[in-house]
Design a protein around this motif. Structure first.
Motif, PDB file in Angstrom:
ATOM      1  N   ASP A   1       0.840  -1.192   0.000  1.00  0.00           N
ATOM      2  CA  ASP A   1       0.000   0.000   0.000  1.00  0.00           C
ATOM      3  C   ASP A   1       0.883   1.254   0.000  1.00  0.00           C
TER       4      ASP A   1
ATOM      5  N   ASP B   1       0.117   4.269   0.087  1.00  0.00           N
ATOM      6  CA  ASP B   1      -0.335   5.334   0.989  1.00  0.00           C
ATOM      7  C   ASP B   1       0.161   5.105   2.412  1.00  0.00           C
TER       8      ASP B   1
ATOM      9  N   GLY C   1      -4.081   5.230  -4.907  1.00  0.00           N
ATOM     10  CA  GLY C   1      -3.790   4.030  -4.116  1.00  0.00           C
ATOM     11  C   GLY C   1      -2.834   3.062  -4.789  1.00  0.00           C
TER      12      GLY C   1
END
Ligand SMILES: Cc1ncc(COP(=O)(O)O)c(C=O)c1O
Length: 398
Positions: free
Chosen positions: A318, A320, A343
């Protein structure tokens, strides 16, 4: 309890970029009489000197606005409802420009993108060739698509356009590349170039710029579409009140004067070379890290990786959470994935007022974050960046 932070935050966003202390200090000035010669002369010198940055003898106009406003300046002046424009899809920013054009009742055709490879100039040319009725008024192209970190070749686009003999204008969004990557507007025969203050010009957001060549200006003179604030025709002349159509942003102009001075002191060629060098350091690090298999460049062809922003894919992780870790623990801000890439990527901005130790610090912060968050990355990314810089500096100074 919020952690106490010390030292400078690292802003590795692809805009806004770092604002040099010299620019900040120049902006720290009281309100002044904007009709007095001191300000009028300064504003005029900025508008004239911007021509050197845009590499044009055409007019440069400034608007109190961000980059979205610059998009609308181009659309409002050049087109009327029902006109058709061709926008090569490059990702989020091309899509948003297209959406704005549709909102103004323009008809938009797009060439497709994988967001991994640059604009196919031949596909653009084929679209133009199919347009036998000459309905397409312009090709609107993004030089650096900030969402993918990709450089699109404006020279190739120009040549493809010329080969078709189609009269469409070429309008270029250089918001993420002006004063970072060479774009000889007149040399390439680009009709309009747009930019904004918060990237290569090292200022806060708030000024939009548009450089207009003779052919585009002639089109705007004939364009019957109603417009007022964005109308560049009324921004000309000796009446300084009209240069900004209202109260001018005097502090921003004070900052712009210094940012232009700084660019000219360094020399535009050296500014471009610095961006290339720092981008090379980022690419060296990302290339090494990616040997462990978890990361890859969003932009596949090496030659299309932008000198201003790098987008890193990490399909199994991920981006983020890595970004938040850098922000919360390492005082370093990286860019998020945007639009279709939300994302999916982490973006490193490497443009504007930036030097070698700053970029090494940012890369080291990302290496720390990957180690801490268990994102597999091959050893030695920062070391590869160090190698690149050492080689490039020696080569540049010999
Ligand atoms: C290539 C490009 N075009 C347009 C924009 C929009 O500019 P602004 O956010 O100043 O409205 C951006 C902003 O990042 C950009 O990178």
């Amino acid at each position: 309890v919020e952690r106490v932070r010390r030292g400078r935050e690292f802003v590795q966003l692809p805009g806004p970029t770092n604002i040099p202390d010299r620019v900040l200090n120049a902006m720290h000035e009281p309100a002044r009489d904007f009709a007095a010669p001191a300000f009028v002369d300064k504003a005029l010198s900025c508008l004239n000197d911007l021509k050197r940055v845009f590499q044009t003898t055409g007019d440069v106009f400034a608007f109190s606005s961000n980059g979205h406003g610059a998009w609308e300046v181009a659309l409002a002046n050049l087109f009327s409802p029902g006109d058709m424009v061709l926008i090569p899809d490059t990702g989020r920013f091309a899509l948003s420009w297209a959406e704005m054009a549709r909102s103004l009742d323009l008809e938009v055709v797009m060439t497709p993108t994988t967001m991994r490879h640059p604009v196919d100039a031949e596909a653009v040319a084929e679209q133009l060739e199919r347009d036998r009725e000459r309905r397409i008024k312009a090709v609107l192209a993004v030089q650096v698509e900030t969402s993918t970190g990709m450089l699109h070749d404006m020279g190739a686009l120009r040549r493809a356009l010329d080969a078709t003999g189609h009269p469409a204008l070429l309008v270029v969004d250089a918001i993420a590349s002006l004063a970072c990557i060479d774009l000889p507007m007149d040399g390439l025969g680009i009709d309009v170039v747009i930019a904004a203050s918060q990237k290569g010009l090292m200022l806060p957001a708030g000024l939009a710029f548009i450089a207009v060549g003779a052919k585009a200006d002639a089109v705007s003179q004939e364009n019957p579409a109603p417009r007022k604030y964005w109308d560049w025709r009324s921004r000309r002349g000796s009446e300084s009140y009209m240069w900004f159509y209202g109260t001018p942003p005097t502090q921003m102009i004070g900052g712009l004067r210094v940012s232009l001075d700084m660019l000219f002191e360094e020399g535009l060629e050296n500014v471009f070379a610095r961006h290339r060098r720092l981008a090379g350091a980022v690419r060296a690090a990302v290339g090494r890290w990616s040997e462990a298999g978890a990361l890859e460049f969003q932009t596949v062809p090496k030659a299309a990786r932008s000198d201003t922003v790098t987008a890193i894919r990490m399909p199994e992780h991920d981006p983020d959470s890595l970004r938040f870790f850098c922000r919360d623990h390492l005082s370093t801000a990286f860019g998020a994935g945007l639009g279709p890439l939300q994302g999916q990527v982490l973006r490193i901005g490497h443009l504007g007022d930036l030097n070698e130790p700053m970029i090494l610090g940012a890369l080291a912060a990302l290496e720390v974050a990957m180690r801490a968050r268990g994102v597999p990355s091959a050893e030695g990314g920062v070391a590869a960046a160090v190698e690149h810089l050492a080689r490039d500096i020696v080569r540049g100074s010999s």
